[in-house]
Structure formats: structure tokens, C-alpha cells
Design a protein around this motif. Structure first.
Motif, PDB file in Angstrom:
ATOM      1  N   GLY A  58       0.867  -0.912   0.357  1.00 39.14           N
ATOM      2  CA  GLY A  58       0.213   0.365   0.215  1.00 39.14           C
ATOM      3  C   GLY A  58       0.840   1.493   0.310  1.00 39.14           C
ATOM      4  O   GLY A  58       1.846   1.454   1.048  1.00 39.14           O
ATOM      5  N   MET A  59       1.020   2.103  -0.556  1.00 38.08           N
ATOM      6  CA  MET A  59       0.876   3.477  -1.201  1.00 38.08           C
ATOM      7  C   MET A  59       0.392   4.410  -1.028  1.00 38.08           C
ATOM      8  O   MET A  59      -0.535   4.795  -1.005  1.00 38.08           O
ATOM      9  CB  MET A  59       2.162   3.389  -2.144  1.00 38.08           C
ATOM     10  N   PRO A  60       0.203   5.750   0.053  1.00 42.98           N
ATOM     11  CA  PRO A  60       0.037   6.253   0.620  1.00 42.98           C
ATOM     12  C   PRO A  60       0.551   7.994  -1.206  1.00 42.98           C
ATOM     13  O   PRO A  60       1.454   7.834  -1.401  1.00 42.98           O
ATOM     14  CB  PRO A  60       0.828   7.452   1.691  1.00 42.98           C
ATOM     15  N   LEU A  61      -0.553   7.911  -1.100  1.00 41.99           N
ATOM     16  CA  LEU A  61      -0.661   8.735  -2.497  1.00 41.99           C
ATOM     17  C   LEU A  61      -0.277  10.160  -2.294  1.00 41.99           C
ATOM     18  O   LEU A  61      -0.727  11.075  -0.768  1.00 41.99           O
ATOM     19  CB  LEU A  61      -2.014   9.420  -3.357  1.00 41.99           C
ATOM     20  N   LEU A  62       0.735  11.047  -2.416  1.00 37.90           N
ATOM     21  CA  LEU A  62       0.376  12.215  -2.793  1.00 37.90           C
ATOM     22  C   LEU A  62      -0.452  13.660  -2.001  1.00 37.90           C
ATOM     23  O   LEU A  62      -1.745  13.559  -2.846  1.00 37.90           O
ATOM     24  CB  LEU A  62       1.507  13.767  -3.276  1.00 37.90           C
ATOM     25  N   GLY A  63      -0.348  14.007  -1.148  1.00 38.07           N
ATOM     26  CA  GLY A  63      -2.319  15.327  -0.753  1.00 38.07           C
ATOM     27  C   GLY A  63      -2.415  14.645   0.096  1.00 38.07           C
ATOM     28  O   GLY A  63      -3.812  15.331   0.006  1.00 38.07           O
ATOM     29  N   THR A  64      -2.912  13.175   0.047  1.00 35.05           N
ATOM     30  CA  THR A  64      -3.770  12.465   0.873  1.00 35.05           C
ATOM     31  C   THR A  64      -3.046  12.311   2.070  1.00 35.05           C
ATOM     32  O   THR A  64      -3.560  12.026   3.129  1.00 35.05           O
ATOM     33  CB  THR A  64      -4.331  11.301   0.143  1.00 35.05           C
ATOM     34  N   SER A  65      -1.897  12.023   2.279  1.00 33.49           N
ATOM     35  CA  SER A  65      -0.815  11.668   3.455  1.00 33.49           C
ATOM     36  C   SER A  65       0.427  12.772   3.217  1.00 33.49           C
ATOM     37  O   SER A  65       0.828  13.353   2.585  1.00 33.49           O
ATOM     38  CB  SER A  65      -0.814  10.229   3.554  1.00 33.49           C
ATOM     39  N   ASP A  66       1.142  13.127   5.052  1.00 32.13           N
ATOM     40  CA  ASP A  66       1.782  13.677   4.435  1.00 32.13           C
ATOM     41  C   ASP A  66       3.157  12.676   3.945  1.00 32.13           C
ATOM     42  O   ASP A  66       3.534  11.382   3.530  1.00 32.13           O
ATOM     43  CB  ASP A  66       2.341  13.963   5.840  1.00 32.13           C
ATOM     44  N   MET A  67       3.967  13.631   2.934  1.00 29.95           N
ATOM     45  CA  MET A  67       5.359  13.509   2.806  1.00 29.95           C
ATOM     46  C   MET A  67       6.459  12.035   3.156  1.00 29.95           C
ATOM     47  O   MET A  67       6.986  11.196   2.445  1.00 29.95           O
ATOM     48  CB  MET A  67       6.069  14.488   2.354  1.00 29.95           C
ATOM     49  N   ARG A  68       6.146  12.527   4.400  1.00 26.04           N
ATOM     50  CA  ARG A  68       7.547  11.732   4.920  1.00 26.04           C
ATOM     51  C   ARG A  68       6.551   9.976   4.998  1.00 26.04           C
ATOM     52  O   ARG A  68       7.659   9.105   5.011  1.00 26.04           O
ATOM     53  CB  ARG A  68       6.793  12.223   6.847  1.00 26.04           C
ATOM     54  N   HIS A  83      15.924  -8.221  -0.854  1.00 30.06           N
ATOM     55  CA  HIS A  83      15.478  -9.083   0.056  1.00 30.06           C
ATOM     56  C   HIS A  83      14.548 -10.203  -0.543  1.00 30.06           C
ATOM     57  O   HIS A  83      14.735 -11.525  -0.091  1.00 30.06           O
ATOM     58  CB  HIS A  83      14.838  -8.311   1.552  1.00 30.06           C
ATOM     59  N   VAL A  84      13.749  -9.576  -2.103  1.00 30.24           N
ATOM     60  CA  VAL A  84      12.882 -11.028  -2.054  1.00 30.24           C
ATOM     61  C   VAL A  84      13.127 -11.025  -3.630  1.00 30.24           C
ATOM     62  O   VAL A  84      13.439  -9.290  -4.195  1.00 30.24           O
ATOM     63  CB  VAL A  84      11.420 -10.748  -1.825  1.00 30.24           C
ATOM     64  N   SER A  85      13.385 -12.010  -4.339  1.00 25.52           N
ATOM     65  CA  SER A  85      13.134 -12.225  -5.651  1.00 25.52           C
ATOM     66  C   SER A  85      12.007 -12.052  -7.047  1.00 25.52           C
ATOM     67  O   SER A  85      11.632 -12.823  -7.352  1.00 25.52           O
ATOM     68  CB  SER A  85      14.436 -13.445  -5.971  1.00 25.52           C
ATOM     69  N   ILE A  86      10.524 -12.060  -5.722  1.00 25.03           N
ATOM     70  CA  ILE A  86       8.863 -11.995  -6.851  1.00 25.03           C
ATOM     71  C   ILE A  86       9.048 -10.063  -7.087  1.00 25.03           C
ATOM     72  O   ILE A  86       9.977  -9.130  -6.487  1.00 25.03           O
ATOM     73  CB  ILE A  86       7.992 -12.812  -6.040  1.00 25.03           C
ATOM     74  N   PRO A  87       8.201 -10.484  -7.781  1.00 26.97           N
ATOM     75  CA  PRO A  87       7.947  -9.000  -8.145  1.00 26.97           C
ATOM     76  C   PRO A  87       7.097  -8.330  -7.134  1.00 26.97           C
ATOM     77  O   PRO A  87       6.210  -9.164  -6.751  1.00 26.97           O
ATOM     78  CB  PRO A  87       6.482  -8.667  -9.413  1.00 26.97           C
ATOM     79  N   ILE A  88       7.326  -7.252  -7.332  1.00 18.31           N
ATOM     80  CA  ILE A  88       6.578  -6.149  -6.159  1.00 18.31           C
ATOM     81  C   ILE A  88       5.727  -5.025  -7.165  1.00 18.31           C
ATOM     82  O   ILE A  88       6.261  -4.028  -7.314  1.00 18.31           O
ATOM     83  CB  ILE A  88       7.953  -5.784  -4.897  1.00 18.31           C
ATOM     84  N   HIS A  89       4.845  -4.677  -6.568  1.00 19.62           N
ATOM     85  CA  HIS A  89       3.706  -3.897  -7.124  1.00 19.62           C
ATOM     86  C   HIS A  89       2.921  -2.595  -5.536  1.00 19.62           C
ATOM     87  O   HIS A  89       3.296  -3.634  -4.715  1.00 19.62           O
ATOM     88  CB  HIS A  89       1.677  -4.120  -7.773  1.00 19.62           C
ATOM     89  N   THR A  90       3.218  -1.780  -6.425  1.00 23.74           N
ATOM     90  CA  THR A  90       2.276  -1.058  -4.629  1.00 23.74           C
ATOM     91  C   THR A  90       1.300  -0.744  -5.418  1.00 23.74           C
ATOM     92  O   THR A  90       0.810  -0.383  -6.639  1.00 23.74           O
ATOM     93  CB  THR A  90       3.043   0.665  -5.052  1.00 23.74           C
ATOM     94  N   TYR A  91       0.416   0.409  -5.011  1.00 28.22           N
ATOM     95  CA  TYR A  91      -1.153   0.461  -5.139  1.00 28.22           C
ATOM     96  C   TYR A  91      -1.680   1.334  -4.311  1.00 28.22           C
ATOM     97  O   TYR A  91      -1.346   1.267  -2.726  1.00 28.22           O
ATOM     98  CB  TYR A  91      -2.159  -1.045  -4.980  1.00 28.22           C
ATOM     99  N   ASP A  92      -1.910   2.601  -4.532  1.00 31.18           N
ATOM    100  CA  ASP A  92      -2.958   3.504  -3.852  1.00 31.18           C
ATOM    101  C   ASP A  92      -4.213   3.038  -2.361  1.00 31.18           C
ATOM    102  O   ASP A  92      -4.205   2.208  -2.858  1.00 31.18           O
ATOM    103  CB  ASP A  92      -3.649   4.672  -4.576  1.00 31.18           C
ATOM    104  N   GLU A  93      -3.312   3.102  -1.552  1.00 31.27           N
ATOM    105  CA  GLU A  93      -4.411   2.814   0.016  1.00 31.27           C
ATOM    106  C   GLU A  93      -4.676   3.780   0.298  1.00 31.27           C
ATOM    107  O   GLU A  93      -5.420   3.497   1.446  1.00 31.27           O
ATOM    108  CB  GLU A  93      -3.185   2.297   0.530  1.00 31.27           C
TER     109      GLU A  93
END
Length: 130
Positions: A58-68, A83-93
Motif C-alpha cells: 500500500g502506497m500513500p498518495l501525495l496530497g492524501t497523506s504527509d510526505m514523510r 531481499h526478495v526476488s518476486i514481483p513487487i507492486h505498489t497500490y494506492d492505499e
């Protein structure tokens, strides 16, 4: 394929599991974030034991949470890729966090990172079917 969803937090990290063929995600567990060494050790074990094919973070989007917070999650994803060799996706949380909070409010519980992870993964599955 078996997916692991991660709702990353500086104190707790929530996990959900799901299968993209049936498109259903379920809360799995929450661990205390005691630092990168222990966290990534536990993640590597989890990926192996549960035979995980891909990860959705889960990736916070800019504008919906703080930049930190976004910067912290981006750093987590960057190190996770080492650390892992499998696909990693990010998705708007953004919307999943709000939904998790509402569901838990309805039951009188505090924030549950595993429920948030489940909602992230379910939203990811749903978006792939469109």
C-alpha cells in the motif's frame, strides 16, 4: 498466483493473503515493526513459507497523506526489492485506509493493519479485472 499485501507502518505492519485466480483477499497477520533487520527476516520467511508469488504494498498518495509517510514506504519498498526476488507492486492505499477505519469503527476496534492490507489487495485484484 498467491499474493501478499503489506500495509506498512512504523510501529506495526499488516499482511493479507490472496489468490488472483479467485480474486479474494483475507487478513493474515500483524507484526510489530522492531526495525529493518527483524522485519525483512520475517518477510523472507513469510514469502517462503506461504509460497508467495508477488507482493502488493500500500502506497500513500501525495496530497492524501504527509510526505514523510510516503517517503518511508518508498524506502521500505526499495529495501524489500533487495531481499526478495518476486514481483513487487505498489497500490494506492488512500481509499482502503479510510474503508478499514470505517469498518473497524463500526465494530469498535482500533486500526487493524491486517484489514487495511486485505482491502489494499482486494482493491488491487478488482482493478486488475477491469
Amino acid at each position: 498466483m498467491t499474493y501478499l499485501a503489506i500495509d506498512y507502518g512504523s510501529k506495526h505492519v499488516g499482511f493479507a493473503l490472496g489468490d488472483d485466480e479467485i480474486g479474494i483477499a483475507s487478513p493474515f497477520r500483524i507484526i510489530e515493526n522492531k526495525g529493518p533487520e527483524q522485519l525483512f527476516s520475517q518477510l523472507k520467511t513469510l514469502v517462503k513459507d506461504e509460497v508467495i508469488d508477488a507482493i502488493v504494498v500500500g502506497m500513500p498518495l501525495l496530497g492524501t497523506s504527509d510526505m514523510r509517510q510516503r517517503t518511508e514506504v518508498e524506502g521500505f519498498v526499495r529495501v524489500l526489492k533487495e531481499h526478495v526476488s518476486i514481483p513487487i507492486h505498489t497500490y494506492d492505499e488512500s481509499f482502503t485506509s479510510q474503508e478499514a477505519q470505517q469498518r473497524l469503527k463500526d465494530t469498535g476496534q482500533k486500526k487493524d493493519h491486517a484489514v487495511a492490507a486485505m482491502l489494499i489487495l482486494q482493491s488491487y485484484f478488482d482493478s486488475q479485472r477491469r
